[in-house]
Motif scaffolding. Structure first.
Motif, PDB file in Angstrom:
ATOM      1  N   TRP A   9       0.799  -1.220   0.000  1.00 44.28           N
ATOM      2  CA  TRP A   9       0.000   0.000   0.000  1.00 44.28           C
ATOM      3  C   TRP A   9       0.837   1.279   0.000  1.00 44.28           C
ATOM      4  O   TRP A   9       0.428   2.274  -0.616  1.00 44.28           O
ATOM      5  CB  TRP A   9      -1.021   0.014   1.139  1.00 44.28           C
ATOM      6  N   TYR A  12       1.411   2.346  -3.576  1.00 45.23           N
ATOM      7  CA  TYR A  12       0.213   2.909  -4.190  1.00 45.23           C
ATOM      8  C   TYR A  12      -0.025   4.350  -3.732  1.00 45.23           C
ATOM      9  O   TYR A  12      -0.415   5.202  -4.528  1.00 45.23           O
ATOM     10  CB  TYR A  12      -1.016   2.044  -3.872  1.00 45.23           C
ATOM     11  N   VAL A  13       0.222   4.629  -2.474  1.00 47.91           N
ATOM     12  CA  VAL A  13       0.053   5.986  -1.960  1.00 47.91           C
ATOM     13  C   VAL A  13       1.044   6.930  -2.631  1.00 47.91           C
ATOM     14  O   VAL A  13       0.678   8.026  -3.069  1.00 47.91           O
ATOM     15  CB  VAL A  13       0.201   6.020  -0.418  1.00 47.91           C
ATOM     16  N   LEU A  15       2.591   6.552  -5.543  1.00 47.78           N
ATOM     17  CA  LEU A  15       2.227   6.706  -6.951  1.00 47.78           C
ATOM     18  C   LEU A  15       0.994   7.587  -7.126  1.00 47.78           C
ATOM     19  O   LEU A  15       0.913   8.378  -8.067  1.00 47.78           O
ATOM     20  CB  LEU A  15       2.009   5.337  -7.598  1.00 47.78           C
ATOM     21  N   PHE A  16       0.048   7.479  -6.213  1.00 46.02           N
ATOM     22  CA  PHE A  16      -1.143   8.314  -6.256  1.00 46.02           C
ATOM     23  C   PHE A  16      -0.761   9.779  -6.066  1.00 46.02           C
ATOM     24  O   PHE A  16      -1.239  10.656  -6.807  1.00 46.02           O
ATOM     25  CB  PHE A  16      -2.129   7.871  -5.160  1.00 46.02           C
ATOM     26  N   LEU A  17       0.119  10.061  -5.119  1.00 44.90           N
ATOM     27  CA  LEU A  17       0.553  11.443  -4.879  1.00 44.90           C
ATOM     28  C   LEU A  17       1.341  11.994  -6.069  1.00 44.90           C
ATOM     29  O   LEU A  17       1.187  13.172  -6.435  1.00 44.90           O
ATOM     30  CB  LEU A  17       1.377  11.528  -3.592  1.00 44.90           C
ATOM     31  N   ALA A  19       0.903  11.078  -9.193  1.00 42.19           N
ATOM     32  CA  ALA A  19      -0.089  11.310 -10.248  1.00 42.19           C
ATOM     33  C   ALA A  19      -0.850  12.614 -10.008  1.00 42.19           C
ATOM     34  O   ALA A  19      -1.088  13.386 -10.945  1.00 42.19           O
ATOM     35  CB  ALA A  19      -1.059  10.132 -10.322  1.00 42.19           C
ATOM     36  N   ILE A  20      -1.214  12.879  -8.766  1.00 41.13           N
ATOM     37  CA  ILE A  20      -1.913  14.131  -8.439  1.00 41.13           C
ATOM     38  C   ILE A  20      -1.005  15.322  -8.730  1.00 41.13           C
ATOM     39  O   ILE A  20      -1.432  16.320  -9.329  1.00 41.13           O
ATOM     40  CB  ILE A  20      -2.363  14.140  -6.956  1.00 41.13           C
TER      41      ILE A  20
END
Length: 72
Positions: A9, A12-13, A15-17, A19-20
């Motif tokens: 996880w 994923y966090v 990579l999410f940040l 992407a944002i």
């Protein structure tokens, strides 16, 4: 599958940040490149302020109304 996500996880966090951040950066660049220059905006505002409330200049108003409308 869920066990794999539970173990990874933090990836994923991160990579999410990323992407944002990339999305916000791209939006800023597009907004800065695609926005109307200030000189053009000031010219348009100046032109709009020279027109009457209905968007027709005084000279054009006389032509349209045949001089029947008084601007006094």
């Amino acid at each position: 599958m869920f066990s794999y996500i539970k173990r990874h996880w933090p990836v994923y966090v991160v990579l999410f940040l990323i992407a944002i951040a990339m999305g916000l950066g791209a939006a800023y660049i597009v907004g800065a490149k695609g926005s109307t220059p200030r000189s053009t905006m000031s010219e348009e505002v100046e032109q709009e302020q020279s027109l009457g409330a209905d968007g027709i200049s005084d000279g054009d108003l006389e032509i349209v109304d045949g001089g029947s409308a008084s601007t006094e």
